[in-house]
Design an enzyme around this catalytic site. Structure first.
Site, PDB file in Angstrom:
ATOM      1  N   GLU A  56      69.094 -27.271  14.305  1.00  0.00           N
ATOM      2  CA  GLU A  56      70.226 -26.063  14.356  1.00  0.00           C
ATOM      3  C   GLU A  56      70.625 -25.317  12.941  1.00  0.00           C
ATOM      4  O   GLU A  56      70.277 -26.048  12.118  1.00  0.00           O
ATOM      5  CB  GLU A  56      71.764 -27.196  14.480  1.00  0.00           C
ATOM      6  CG  GLU A  56      72.934 -26.485  14.547  1.00  0.00           C
ATOM      7  CD  GLU A  56      73.509 -25.205  15.039  1.00  0.00           C
ATOM      8  OE1 GLU A  56      73.756 -24.716  14.622  1.00  0.00           O
ATOM      9  OE2 GLU A  56      72.589 -25.284  16.693  1.00  0.00           O
TER      10      GLU A  56
ATOM     11  N   THR B  76      79.290 -23.247  18.890  1.00  0.00           N
ATOM     12  CA  THR B  76      80.059 -22.753  18.613  1.00  0.00           C
ATOM     13  C   THR B  76      81.295 -23.727  19.211  1.00  0.00           C
ATOM     14  O   THR B  76      82.737 -23.695  19.047  1.00  0.00           O
ATOM     15  CB  THR B  76      80.631 -21.148  19.552  1.00  0.00           C
ATOM     16  OG1 THR B  76      79.746 -20.784  18.977  1.00  0.00           O
ATOM     17  CG2 THR B  76      81.666 -20.454  19.369  1.00  0.00           C
TER      18      THR B  76
ATOM     19  N   GLY C  84      65.569 -21.309  13.766  1.00  0.00           N
ATOM     20  CA  GLY C  84      64.647 -21.807  14.435  1.00  0.00           C
ATOM     21  C   GLY C  84      64.096 -20.229  15.267  1.00  0.00           C
ATOM     22  O   GLY C  84      64.600 -19.205  15.491  1.00  0.00           O
TER      23      GLY C  84
ATOM     24  N   GLY D 244      91.492 -12.955  28.808  1.00  0.00           N
ATOM     25  CA  GLY D 244      90.833 -14.064  29.437  1.00  0.00           C
ATOM     26  C   GLY D 244      91.260 -14.629  28.927  1.00  0.00           C
ATOM     27  O   GLY D 244      92.361 -14.535  28.312  1.00  0.00           O
ATOM     28  N   TYR D 245      89.960 -16.043  29.372  1.00  0.00           N
ATOM     29  CA  TYR D 245      90.705 -17.082  28.610  1.00  0.00           C
ATOM     30  C   TYR D 245      91.255 -17.638  27.040  1.00  0.00           C
ATOM     31  O   TYR D 245      92.101 -18.240  26.771  1.00  0.00           O
ATOM     32  CB  TYR D 245      89.699 -18.423  29.208  1.00  0.00           C
ATOM     33  CG  TYR D 245      89.319 -19.201  30.060  1.00  0.00           C
ATOM     34  CD1 TYR D 245      89.121 -20.330  30.918  1.00  0.00           C
ATOM     35  CD2 TYR D 245      89.318 -18.000  31.569  1.00  0.00           C
ATOM     36  CE1 TYR D 245      89.002 -20.462  32.330  1.00  0.00           C
ATOM     37  CE2 TYR D 245      89.438 -18.605  32.996  1.00  0.00           C
ATOM     38  CZ  TYR D 245      88.884 -19.648  33.169  1.00  0.00           C
ATOM     39  OH  TYR D 245      88.837 -19.908  34.368  1.00  0.00           O
ATOM     40  N   ILE D 246      89.935 -17.296  26.312  1.00  0.00           N
ATOM     41  CA  ILE D 246      90.028 -17.433  24.689  1.00  0.00           C
ATOM     42  C   ILE D 246      91.351 -17.394  24.491  1.00  0.00           C
ATOM     43  O   ILE D 246      92.127 -16.968  23.380  1.00  0.00           O
ATOM     44  CB  ILE D 246      89.083 -16.641  24.464  1.00  0.00           C
ATOM     45  CG1 ILE D 246      87.763 -17.886  24.623  1.00  0.00           C
ATOM     46  CG2 ILE D 246      88.535 -16.953  22.959  1.00  0.00           C
ATOM     47  CD1 ILE D 246      86.413 -17.494  23.739  1.00  0.00           C
TER      48      ILE D 246
ATOM     49  N   LEU E 162      94.610 -15.298  25.659  1.00  0.00           N
ATOM     50  CA  LEU E 162      95.645 -15.750  26.060  1.00  0.00           C
ATOM     51  C   LEU E 162      95.214 -17.071  25.383  1.00  0.00           C
ATOM     52  O   LEU E 162      96.554 -17.582  25.284  1.00  0.00           O
ATOM     53  CB  LEU E 162      94.929 -16.273  27.379  1.00  0.00           C
ATOM     54  CG  LEU E 162      95.128 -14.586  28.478  1.00  0.00           C
ATOM     55  CD1 LEU E 162      95.767 -15.020  30.032  1.00  0.00           C
ATOM     56  CD2 LEU E 162      96.020 -14.304  28.318  1.00  0.00           C
TER      57      LEU E 162
ATOM     58  N   GLY F   8      85.164 -10.812  25.079  1.00  0.00           N
ATOM     59  CA  GLY F   8      83.780 -11.442  25.646  1.00  0.00           C
ATOM     60  C   GLY F   8      83.246 -12.241  25.222  1.00  0.00           C
ATOM     61  O   GLY F   8      82.768 -12.284  23.330  1.00  0.00           O
TER      62      GLY F   8
ATOM     63  N   HIS G 212     102.663 -43.309  42.484  1.00  0.00           N
ATOM     64  CA  HIS G 212     103.371 -42.485  42.060  1.00  0.00           C
ATOM     65  C   HIS G 212     104.513 -43.687  41.388  1.00  0.00           C
ATOM     66  O   HIS G 212     104.928 -44.295  41.122  1.00  0.00           O
ATOM     67  CB  HIS G 212     104.767 -42.830  43.383  1.00  0.00           C
ATOM     68  CG  HIS G 212     105.682 -41.923  43.801  1.00  0.00           C
ATOM     69  ND1 HIS G 212     106.360 -41.065  43.975  1.00  0.00           N
ATOM     70  CD2 HIS G 212     107.410 -42.463  43.764  1.00  0.00           C
ATOM     71  CE1 HIS G 212     107.455 -41.104  43.793  1.00  0.00           C
ATOM     72  NE2 HIS G 212     107.953 -41.707  43.710  1.00  0.00           N
TER      73      HIS G 212
END
Length: 502
Positions: free
Chosen positions: A68, A76, A150, A218-220, A222, A308, A481
Protein backbone atom coordinates in the site's frame (compact mmCIF):
# COMPACT_ATOMS: atom_id res chain seq x y z
CA UNK A 1 -47.55 -17.79 1.37
CA UNK A 2 -45.58 -17.45 -1.84
CA UNK A 3 -42.45 -19.52 -1.48
CA UNK A 4 -40.01 -17.94 -3.87
CA UNK A 5 -36.94 -18.75 -1.82
CA UNK A 6 -35.37 -21.38 -4.09
CA UNK A 7 -31.63 -21.07 -3.85
CA UNK A 8 -29.58 -20.18 -6.90
CA UNK A 9 -27.75 -22.97 -8.68
CA UNK A 10 -24.57 -20.87 -8.52
CA UNK A 11 -22.45 -21.24 -5.44
CA UNK A 12 -22.65 -17.98 -3.56
CA UNK A 13 -19.73 -17.21 -1.36
CA UNK A 14 -19.88 -16.28 2.26
CA UNK A 15 -19.33 -12.56 2.74
CA UNK A 16 -18.22 -12.71 6.36
CA UNK A 17 -18.33 -9.80 8.76
CA UNK A 18 -15.15 -7.84 9.29
CA UNK A 19 -14.93 -6.17 12.66
CA UNK A 20 -12.37 -3.47 13.16
CA UNK A 21 -10.36 -3.59 16.35
CA UNK A 22 -10.67 -0.10 17.76
CA UNK A 23 -8.66 -0.61 20.91
CA UNK A 24 -5.26 -1.07 19.30
CA UNK A 25 -3.03 1.90 19.98
CA UNK A 26 0.41 1.31 18.52
CA UNK A 27 1.72 -0.40 15.43
CA UNK A 28 5.03 -0.89 13.71
CA UNK A 29 5.72 0.82 10.38
CA UNK A 30 5.59 -2.56 8.66
CA UNK A 31 5.06 -6.08 9.85
CA UNK A 32 7.82 -7.79 7.91
CA UNK A 33 10.42 -6.98 5.33
CA UNK A 34 9.71 -7.82 1.71
CA UNK A 35 12.18 -10.61 1.15
CA UNK A 36 12.71 -12.84 -1.85
CA UNK A 37 10.45 -15.63 -0.60
CA UNK A 38 7.55 -16.22 -2.98
CA UNK A 39 4.05 -15.46 -1.75
CA UNK A 40 0.95 -17.36 -2.74
CA UNK A 41 -0.89 -14.03 -3.10
CA UNK A 42 0.38 -10.47 -3.45
CA UNK A 43 -2.17 -7.65 -3.32
CA UNK A 44 -1.27 -4.23 -4.71
CA UNK A 45 -3.47 -1.75 -2.86
CA UNK A 46 -4.75 -1.68 0.72
CA UNK A 47 -8.21 -0.21 0.17
CA UNK A 48 -11.52 -2.01 0.84
CA UNK A 49 -10.95 -4.48 -1.98
CA UNK A 50 -7.25 -5.00 -1.36
CA UNK A 51 -7.12 -5.36 2.41
CA UNK A 52 -10.19 -7.61 2.45
CA UNK A 53 -8.65 -9.78 -0.28
CA UNK A 54 -5.41 -10.01 1.69
CA UNK A 55 -7.15 -10.99 4.93
CA UNK A 56 -9.33 -13.57 3.18
CA UNK A 57 -6.33 -15.07 1.39
CA UNK A 58 -4.48 -15.43 4.69
CA UNK A 59 -7.55 -16.97 6.30
CA UNK A 60 -7.54 -19.57 3.50
CA UNK A 61 -3.98 -20.53 4.42
CA UNK A 62 -2.25 -18.65 1.60
CA UNK A 63 1.00 -16.80 2.28
CA UNK A 64 0.01 -13.20 1.59
CA UNK A 65 1.60 -9.77 1.23
CA UNK A 66 -0.27 -6.50 0.79
CA UNK A 67 1.47 -3.45 -0.72
CA UNK A 68 0.00 0.00 0.00
CA UNK A 69 1.52 3.29 -1.18
CA UNK A 70 -0.44 5.59 1.15
CA UNK A 71 1.26 4.41 4.33
CA UNK A 72 -2.13 3.81 5.97
CA UNK A 73 -4.60 1.08 5.10
CA UNK A 74 -8.21 1.54 4.05
CA UNK A 75 -7.65 3.29 0.74
CA UNK A 76 -9.61 6.32 -0.44
CA UNK A 77 -12.75 5.01 1.28
CA UNK A 78 -11.40 5.03 4.80
CA UNK A 79 -8.82 7.81 4.56
CA UNK A 80 -10.44 10.47 2.38
CA UNK A 81 -13.79 9.09 1.26
CA UNK A 82 -16.61 7.00 2.72
CA UNK A 83 -15.67 7.13 6.40
CA UNK A 84 -14.66 10.78 6.89
CA UNK A 85 -17.56 11.96 4.72
CA UNK A 86 -20.05 9.96 6.80
CA UNK A 87 -18.51 11.36 9.96
CA UNK A 88 -19.07 14.91 8.69
CA UNK A 89 -22.52 14.05 7.37
CA UNK A 90 -23.51 12.82 10.82
CA UNK A 91 -21.95 15.76 12.67
CA UNK A 92 -23.52 18.32 10.34
CA UNK A 93 -26.89 16.56 10.61
CA UNK A 94 -26.69 16.75 14.40
CA UNK A 95 -26.02 20.49 14.17
CA UNK A 96 -28.85 20.99 11.69
CA UNK A 97 -31.27 19.02 13.86
CA UNK A 98 -30.26 20.95 16.98
CA UNK A 99 -30.77 24.24 15.18
CA UNK A 100 -33.98 23.46 13.30
CA UNK A 101 -35.73 20.45 14.85
CA UNK A 102 -34.99 20.06 18.54
CA UNK A 103 -37.39 22.81 19.65
CA UNK A 104 -40.32 20.89 18.15
CA UNK A 105 -39.40 18.02 20.46
CA UNK A 106 -39.28 20.27 23.51
CA UNK A 107 -35.50 20.55 23.62
CA UNK A 108 -34.37 24.18 23.59
CA UNK A 109 -31.00 25.93 23.67
CA UNK A 110 -30.17 29.62 23.96
CA UNK A 111 -27.94 29.23 20.91
CA UNK A 112 -26.24 26.59 18.78
CA UNK A 113 -22.91 27.11 17.06
CA UNK A 114 -20.46 25.11 14.97
CA UNK A 115 -17.00 24.27 16.30
CA UNK A 116 -15.47 23.26 12.99
CA UNK A 117 -12.03 22.22 14.37
CA UNK A 118 -13.75 19.92 16.88
CA UNK A 119 -15.94 18.48 14.12
CA UNK A 120 -12.89 17.82 11.97
CA UNK A 121 -11.09 16.34 14.98
CA UNK A 122 -13.87 13.83 15.56
CA UNK A 123 -13.70 12.83 11.90
CA UNK A 124 -9.92 12.42 12.00
CA UNK A 125 -10.10 10.36 15.19
CA UNK A 126 -12.58 7.96 13.58
CA UNK A 127 -10.32 7.54 10.56
CA UNK A 128 -7.20 6.97 12.67
CA UNK A 129 -8.88 4.37 14.86
CA UNK A 130 -10.18 2.44 11.88
CA UNK A 131 -6.91 2.45 9.94
CA UNK A 132 -5.10 1.15 13.02
CA UNK A 133 -7.82 -1.46 13.37
CA UNK A 134 -7.08 -2.83 9.90
CA UNK A 135 -3.38 -3.02 10.72
CA UNK A 136 -4.39 -5.04 13.77
CA UNK A 137 -6.37 -7.40 11.55
CA UNK A 138 -3.32 -7.82 9.33
CA UNK A 139 -1.24 -8.80 12.34
CA UNK A 140 -3.92 -11.15 13.62
CA UNK A 141 -4.19 -12.93 10.26
CA UNK A 142 -0.43 -12.86 9.56
CA UNK A 143 -0.66 -10.72 6.43
CA UNK A 144 2.71 -9.23 5.50
CA UNK A 145 2.30 -5.47 5.03
CA UNK A 146 4.69 -3.47 2.83
CA UNK A 147 4.31 0.32 2.75
CA UNK A 148 5.31 1.69 -0.64
CA UNK A 149 4.48 2.16 -4.32
CA UNK A 150 4.44 -1.11 -6.21
CA UNK A 151 4.94 -1.66 -9.93
CA UNK A 152 5.27 -4.80 -12.02
CA UNK A 153 8.67 -5.89 -13.26
CA UNK A 154 7.28 -9.26 -14.38
CA UNK A 155 3.93 -11.09 -14.02
CA UNK A 156 5.21 -12.59 -10.75
CA UNK A 157 7.36 -9.75 -9.36
CA UNK A 158 6.53 -6.34 -7.96
CA UNK A 159 9.15 -3.70 -7.30
CA UNK A 160 8.25 -1.53 -4.30
CA UNK A 161 9.62 1.93 -3.61
CA UNK A 162 9.06 1.96 0.13
CA UNK A 163 7.92 4.95 2.18
CA UNK A 164 11.22 4.74 4.06
CA UNK A 165 13.09 5.45 0.82
CA UNK A 166 14.31 1.96 0.03
CA UNK A 167 13.32 -0.62 -2.57
CA UNK A 168 12.21 -4.22 -2.34
CA UNK A 169 11.03 -6.88 -4.73
CA UNK A 170 7.94 -8.87 -3.73
CA UNK A 171 7.33 -12.16 -5.53
CA UNK A 172 3.96 -13.85 -5.87
CA UNK A 173 2.40 -16.80 -7.63
CA UNK A 174 -0.79 -14.75 -7.90
CA UNK A 175 -0.87 -10.96 -7.94
CA UNK A 176 -4.09 -8.98 -7.43
CA UNK A 177 -4.35 -5.37 -8.62
CA UNK A 178 -6.57 -3.46 -6.18
CA UNK A 179 -5.38 0.11 -6.63
CA UNK A 180 -8.84 1.71 -6.69
CA UNK A 181 -9.71 4.98 -8.36
CA UNK A 182 -8.81 8.65 -8.35
CA UNK A 183 -10.71 11.91 -8.83
CA UNK A 184 -11.71 12.53 -12.43
CA UNK A 185 -10.44 15.89 -13.61
CA UNK A 186 -12.26 18.33 -15.87
CA UNK A 187 -10.63 20.24 -18.75
CA UNK A 188 -9.52 23.74 -17.78
CA UNK A 189 -10.00 23.21 -14.03
CA UNK A 190 -6.93 22.82 -11.83
CA UNK A 191 -7.61 21.35 -8.40
CA UNK A 192 -5.45 23.03 -5.75
CA UNK A 193 -7.34 21.57 -2.73
CA UNK A 194 -7.74 25.10 -1.35
CA UNK A 195 -10.25 27.07 -3.40
CA UNK A 196 -10.86 24.44 -6.09
CA UNK A 197 -11.10 21.15 -4.26
CA UNK A 198 -11.81 17.50 -4.85
CA UNK A 199 -13.75 15.45 -2.31
CA UNK A 200 -10.45 15.14 -0.41
CA UNK A 201 -10.16 18.90 0.02
CA UNK A 202 -13.87 19.26 0.78
CA UNK A 203 -13.34 17.00 3.80
CA UNK A 204 -10.67 19.30 5.24
CA UNK A 205 -11.82 22.88 4.73
CA UNK A 206 -10.56 25.15 7.51
CA UNK A 207 -13.64 27.36 7.46
CA UNK A 208 -17.22 27.22 6.26
CA UNK A 209 -17.41 28.78 2.79
CA UNK A 210 -20.07 31.44 2.31
CA UNK A 211 -20.69 30.22 -1.23
CA UNK A 212 -19.89 26.69 -2.43
CA UNK A 213 -20.33 25.51 -6.00
CA UNK A 214 -20.41 21.75 -6.57
CA UNK A 215 -19.60 20.62 -10.11
CA UNK A 216 -21.34 17.27 -10.53
CA UNK A 217 -24.62 16.00 -9.07
CA UNK A 218 -23.59 12.45 -8.27
CA UNK A 219 -23.44 10.66 -4.92
CA UNK A 220 -20.25 12.37 -3.69
CA UNK A 221 -21.14 15.88 -4.81
CA UNK A 222 -24.58 15.78 -3.21
CA UNK A 223 -23.26 14.34 0.05
CA UNK A 224 -20.50 16.92 0.40
CA UNK A 225 -22.79 19.72 -0.74
CA UNK A 226 -25.25 18.59 1.93
CA UNK A 227 -22.58 18.76 4.65
CA UNK A 228 -21.66 22.35 3.95
CA UNK A 229 -25.24 23.46 3.26
CA UNK A 230 -26.21 22.26 6.74
CA UNK A 231 -23.33 24.20 8.24
CA UNK A 232 -24.41 27.42 6.54
CA UNK A 233 -22.93 27.51 3.04
CA UNK A 234 -24.98 28.73 0.09
CA UNK A 235 -24.65 25.68 -2.17
CA UNK A 236 -25.22 25.58 -5.92
CA UNK A 237 -24.85 22.29 -7.82
CA UNK A 238 -23.89 22.52 -11.50
CA UNK A 239 -24.62 19.37 -13.53
CA UNK A 240 -24.06 18.74 -17.25
CA UNK A 241 -26.78 16.05 -17.42
CA UNK A 242 -30.51 16.84 -17.31
CA UNK A 243 -30.93 15.02 -13.99
CA UNK A 244 -29.12 14.52 -10.70
CA UNK A 245 -27.78 10.98 -10.04
CA UNK A 246 -28.67 9.61 -13.51
CA UNK A 247 -28.53 5.99 -12.31
CA UNK A 248 -31.32 6.56 -9.78
CA UNK A 249 -34.96 5.55 -10.30
CA UNK A 250 -36.66 8.55 -11.93
CA UNK A 251 -39.55 8.89 -9.49
CA UNK A 252 -37.26 8.65 -6.49
CA UNK A 253 -34.83 11.12 -8.06
CA UNK A 254 -37.49 13.79 -8.43
CA UNK A 255 -38.57 13.53 -4.81
CA UNK A 256 -34.93 13.49 -3.71
CA UNK A 257 -34.14 16.68 -5.62
CA UNK A 258 -37.20 18.42 -4.17
CA UNK A 259 -36.05 17.47 -0.67
CA UNK A 260 -32.58 18.92 -1.27
CA UNK A 261 -34.10 22.09 -2.70
CA UNK A 262 -36.18 22.45 0.47
CA UNK A 263 -32.83 22.34 2.28
CA UNK A 264 -31.86 25.39 0.17
CA UNK A 265 -29.50 23.61 -2.22
CA UNK A 266 -29.77 25.10 -5.72
CA UNK A 267 -29.44 23.13 -8.96
CA UNK A 268 -28.30 24.23 -12.41
CA UNK A 269 -28.91 21.22 -14.65
CA UNK A 270 -27.97 20.83 -18.32
CA UNK A 271 -25.14 23.27 -17.61
CA UNK A 272 -21.43 23.00 -18.24
CA UNK A 273 -18.41 24.86 -16.88
CA UNK A 274 -16.75 26.69 -19.77
CA UNK A 275 -14.04 28.41 -17.77
CA UNK A 276 -12.63 29.18 -14.33
CA UNK A 277 -10.97 32.39 -13.14
CA UNK A 278 -9.13 32.30 -9.80
CA UNK A 279 -7.39 35.67 -10.08
CA UNK A 280 -9.76 37.48 -7.71
CA UNK A 281 -10.85 36.99 -4.14
CA UNK A 282 -13.65 34.72 -5.36
CA UNK A 283 -13.52 31.91 -7.89
CA UNK A 284 -15.47 32.96 -10.97
CA UNK A 285 -17.03 30.20 -13.07
CA UNK A 286 -18.13 30.80 -16.65
CA UNK A 287 -21.16 28.64 -17.38
CA UNK A 288 -23.12 27.85 -20.51
CA UNK A 289 -26.00 25.53 -21.43
CA UNK A 290 -24.89 21.96 -22.17
CA UNK A 291 -26.41 22.27 -25.64
CA UNK A 292 -24.64 25.59 -26.23
CA UNK A 293 -25.91 29.12 -25.82
CA UNK A 294 -25.45 32.33 -23.88
CA UNK A 295 -22.82 32.27 -21.14
CA UNK A 296 -23.29 33.34 -17.53
CA UNK A 297 -21.03 33.67 -14.49
CA UNK A 298 -21.22 32.23 -11.00
CA UNK A 299 -18.96 33.18 -8.08
CA UNK A 300 -17.91 31.03 -5.16
CA UNK A 301 -15.51 30.97 -2.24
CA UNK A 302 -14.87 27.28 -2.88
CA UNK A 303 -15.56 25.06 -5.89
CA UNK A 304 -15.88 21.31 -5.38
CA UNK A 305 -15.12 19.27 -8.49
CA UNK A 306 -17.10 16.06 -8.21
CA UNK A 307 -17.42 14.73 -11.73
CA UNK A 308 -16.77 11.07 -10.99
CA UNK A 309 -13.72 8.87 -10.58
CA UNK A 310 -11.25 7.12 -12.88
CA UNK A 311 -9.43 3.80 -12.40
CA UNK A 312 -6.01 4.34 -10.83
CA UNK A 313 -3.43 2.31 -12.73
CA UNK A 314 -0.73 4.95 -13.34
CA UNK A 315 2.80 3.75 -12.80
CA UNK A 316 1.86 0.11 -12.23
CA UNK A 317 3.78 -1.09 -15.27
CA UNK A 318 0.76 -2.78 -16.82
CA UNK A 319 2.12 -2.13 -20.31
CA UNK A 320 5.40 -3.79 -19.31
CA UNK A 321 3.67 -7.12 -18.67
CA UNK A 322 0.93 -6.69 -21.31
CA UNK A 323 -2.23 -6.35 -19.20
CA UNK A 324 -5.15 -5.28 -21.39
CA UNK A 325 -7.36 -2.29 -20.52
CA UNK A 326 -10.42 -0.73 -22.13
CA UNK A 327 -10.65 2.76 -23.64
CA UNK A 328 -11.29 4.43 -20.26
CA UNK A 329 -8.44 2.63 -18.52
CA UNK A 330 -10.31 -0.16 -16.75
CA UNK A 331 -8.52 -3.50 -16.55
CA UNK A 332 -10.28 -6.25 -18.49
CA UNK A 333 -10.94 -9.43 -16.51
CA UNK A 334 -12.94 -12.62 -16.92
CA UNK A 335 -15.49 -14.08 -14.49
CA UNK A 336 -12.63 -15.23 -12.26
CA UNK A 337 -11.13 -11.69 -12.09
CA UNK A 338 -8.17 -12.93 -14.15
CA UNK A 339 -6.55 -10.58 -16.65
CA UNK A 340 -5.15 -11.74 -19.97
CA UNK A 341 -1.81 -12.30 -18.18
CA UNK A 342 -1.65 -15.59 -16.30
CA UNK A 343 -1.43 -15.15 -12.53
CA UNK A 344 -2.44 -11.46 -12.59
CA UNK A 345 -5.91 -10.50 -11.33
CA UNK A 346 -7.79 -7.25 -10.77
CA UNK A 347 -10.69 -6.21 -8.52
CA UNK A 348 -12.65 -3.18 -7.37
CA UNK A 349 -12.64 0.23 -9.04
CA UNK A 350 -9.98 -0.72 -11.63
CA UNK A 351 -12.38 -3.14 -13.35
CA UNK A 352 -15.91 -2.67 -14.77
CA UNK A 353 -18.84 -2.51 -12.35
CA UNK A 354 -20.04 -0.04 -9.74
CA UNK A 355 -17.26 1.98 -8.08
CA UNK A 356 -18.31 1.18 -4.52
CA UNK A 357 -16.27 0.03 -1.53
CA UNK A 358 -18.59 -2.87 -0.74
CA UNK A 359 -18.47 -4.08 -4.35
CA UNK A 360 -14.67 -4.07 -4.12
CA UNK A 361 -14.83 -6.13 -0.92
CA UNK A 362 -17.04 -8.72 -2.61
CA UNK A 363 -14.64 -8.82 -5.57
CA UNK A 364 -11.71 -9.37 -3.21
CA UNK A 365 -13.27 -12.28 -1.35
CA UNK A 366 -14.49 -13.97 -4.54
CA UNK A 367 -11.16 -13.51 -6.31
CA UNK A 368 -9.04 -15.15 -3.60
CA UNK A 369 -11.59 -17.93 -3.06
CA UNK A 370 -11.28 -18.81 -6.75
CA UNK A 371 -7.49 -18.62 -6.52
CA UNK A 372 -7.81 -21.12 -3.64
CA UNK A 373 -9.89 -23.44 -5.84
CA UNK A 374 -13.28 -22.63 -4.37
CA UNK A 375 -16.47 -21.62 -6.15
CA UNK A 376 -17.45 -17.94 -5.95
CA UNK A 377 -19.64 -15.42 -7.71
CA UNK A 378 -20.48 -11.70 -7.55
CA UNK A 379 -23.73 -10.43 -9.07
CA UNK A 380 -23.36 -6.70 -9.73
CA UNK A 381 -27.12 -6.38 -10.23
CA UNK A 382 -27.48 -7.02 -6.50
CA UNK A 383 -24.99 -4.48 -5.19
CA UNK A 384 -26.89 -1.85 -3.18
CA UNK A 385 -26.22 1.84 -3.61
CA UNK A 386 -26.75 4.51 -0.93
CA UNK A 387 -26.68 8.31 -0.91
CA UNK A 388 -26.00 9.37 2.69
CA UNK A 389 -27.79 12.71 2.68
CA UNK A 390 -30.84 13.24 4.86
CA UNK A 391 -33.18 11.75 3.92
CA UNK A 392 -31.03 8.94 2.52
CA UNK A 393 -31.64 7.17 -0.77
CA UNK A 394 -30.91 3.46 -1.14
CA UNK A 395 -31.62 1.04 -3.94
CA UNK A 396 -30.93 -2.45 -5.24
CA UNK A 397 -31.88 -4.14 -8.48
CA UNK A 398 -33.60 -2.53 -11.45
CA UNK A 399 -35.08 0.95 -11.73
CA UNK A 400 -38.51 1.36 -13.28
CA UNK A 401 -36.87 2.80 -16.38
CA UNK A 402 -34.65 -0.28 -16.72
CA UNK A 403 -37.59 -2.67 -16.28
CA UNK A 404 -39.54 -0.83 -18.98
CA UNK A 405 -36.55 -0.97 -21.32
CA UNK A 406 -36.37 -4.75 -20.84
CA UNK A 407 -40.00 -5.08 -21.90
CA UNK A 408 -40.94 -6.97 -18.74
CA UNK A 409 -44.53 -6.72 -17.49
CA UNK A 410 -44.35 -5.56 -13.91
CA UNK A 411 -46.24 -4.34 -10.87
CA UNK A 412 -45.29 -1.40 -8.68
CA UNK A 413 -45.99 -1.05 -4.98
CA UNK A 414 -45.35 2.15 -3.01
CA UNK A 415 -45.76 3.21 0.56
CA UNK A 416 -45.16 6.76 1.88
CA UNK A 417 -43.36 7.26 5.16
CA UNK A 418 -46.08 9.77 6.05
CA UNK A 419 -48.22 6.69 6.77
CA UNK A 420 -45.55 4.96 8.85
CA UNK A 421 -46.14 5.23 12.59
CA UNK A 422 -42.47 5.26 13.65
CA UNK A 423 -41.59 7.96 11.11
CA UNK A 424 -44.52 10.09 12.26
CA UNK A 425 -43.70 9.53 15.94
CA UNK A 426 -40.17 10.87 15.51
CA UNK A 427 -41.29 13.64 13.12
CA UNK A 428 -39.08 12.39 10.28
CA UNK A 429 -41.53 11.15 7.69
CA UNK A 430 -40.33 12.45 4.33
CA UNK A 431 -39.91 9.72 1.73
CA UNK A 432 -41.31 6.48 0.39
CA UNK A 433 -40.54 2.83 -0.39
CA UNK A 434 -41.01 1.59 -3.95
CA UNK A 435 -40.93 -2.05 -5.06
CA UNK A 436 -40.93 -3.41 -8.62
CA UNK A 437 -41.93 -7.03 -9.21
CA UNK A 438 -42.48 -9.21 -12.27
CA UNK A 439 -46.20 -9.33 -12.95
CA UNK A 440 -46.48 -13.05 -13.74
CA UNK A 441 -44.30 -14.46 -10.94
CA UNK A 442 -44.25 -11.61 -8.37
CA UNK A 443 -40.45 -11.97 -8.23
CA UNK A 444 -38.88 -8.77 -6.93
CA UNK A 445 -36.90 -6.89 -9.59
CA UNK A 446 -35.88 -3.76 -7.71
CA UNK A 447 -36.38 -1.88 -4.46
CA UNK A 448 -35.89 1.85 -3.93
CA UNK A 449 -36.09 3.58 -0.55
CA UNK A 450 -36.07 7.33 0.02
CA UNK A 451 -36.15 8.25 3.68
CA UNK A 452 -34.27 8.24 6.99
CA UNK A 453 -32.11 5.13 7.55
CA UNK A 454 -32.68 3.96 3.97
CA UNK A 455 -29.10 2.66 3.88
CA UNK A 456 -29.91 0.27 6.72
CA UNK A 457 -33.40 -0.68 5.53
CA UNK A 458 -32.25 -1.69 2.03
CA UNK A 459 -30.49 -4.88 3.14
CA UNK A 460 -33.69 -6.82 3.71
CA UNK A 461 -34.40 -6.15 0.04
CA UNK A 462 -30.85 -7.15 -0.98
CA UNK A 463 -31.28 -10.50 0.75
CA UNK A 464 -34.71 -10.93 -0.83
CA UNK A 465 -33.30 -10.40 -4.32
CA UNK A 466 -30.42 -12.82 -3.66
CA UNK A 467 -32.89 -15.56 -2.78
CA UNK A 468 -35.32 -14.75 -5.59
CA UNK A 469 -38.09 -13.72 -3.19
CA UNK A 470 -41.50 -12.44 -4.22
CA UNK A 471 -43.09 -9.27 -2.90
CA UNK A 472 -45.58 -11.52 -1.09
CA UNK A 473 -42.71 -13.19 0.77
CA UNK A 474 -41.75 -9.84 2.31
CA UNK A 475 -45.39 -8.85 2.85
CA UNK A 476 -46.13 -12.00 4.83
CA UNK A 477 -42.98 -11.71 6.96
CA UNK A 478 -43.73 -10.28 10.41
CA UNK A 479 -42.06 -6.92 10.97
CA UNK A 480 -41.72 -5.37 14.43
CA UNK A 481 -43.99 -2.44 15.26
CA UNK A 482 -43.37 0.43 15.31
CA UNK A 483 -40.41 0.44 12.92
CA UNK A 484 -39.61 2.13 9.64
CA UNK A 485 -39.05 -1.33 8.17
CA UNK A 486 -42.83 -1.72 8.22
CA UNK A 487 -42.88 0.69 5.26
CA UNK A 488 -41.05 -1.98 3.23
CA UNK A 489 -43.62 -4.58 4.30
CA UNK A 490 -46.49 -2.28 3.32
CA UNK A 491 -44.88 -1.47 -0.05
CA UNK A 492 -44.60 -5.21 -0.66
CA UNK A 493 -48.29 -5.62 0.21
CA UNK A 494 -49.08 -2.84 -2.25
CA UNK A 495 -47.08 -4.64 -4.95
CA UNK A 496 -48.94 -7.96 -4.96
CA UNK A 497 -52.24 -6.90 -3.37
CA UNK A 498 -53.16 -3.90 -1.18
CA UNK A 499 -51.48 -2.20 1.77
CA UNK A 500 -53.25 -1.88 5.12
CA UNK A 501 -52.37 1.63 6.23
CA UNK A 502 -53.17 3.72 3.15
Amino acid sequence: MAMALARRSKNLYSCGVLRYSLSLTSFSRGFASAGSDENDVVVIGGGPGGYVAAIKAAQLGLKTTCIEKRGTLGGTCLNVGCIPSKALLHSSHMYHEAKHSFARHGVKFPSVEVDLPAMMGQKDKAVANLTRGIEGLFKKNKVNYVKGYGKFISPSEVSVDTVEGGNAVVKGKNIIIATGSDVKSLPGITIDEKRIVSSTGALALSEIPKKLVVVGAGYIGLEMGSVWARLGSEVTVVEFAPDIVPSMDGEIRKQFQRALEKQKMKFMLKTKVAGVDTSGDLVKLTLEPAAGGEQSTLEADVVLVSAGRSPFTAGLGLDKIGVETDKIGRILVNEKFSTNVSGVYAIGDVIPGPMLAHKAEEDGVACVEMIAGKAAHVDYDMVPGVVYTHPEVASVGKTEEQVKALGVEYCVGKFPLLANSRAKAIDDAEGLVKILAEKETDKILGVHIFGPNAGELIHEAVLALHYGASSEDIARTCHAHPTMSEALKEAAMATYDKPIHI
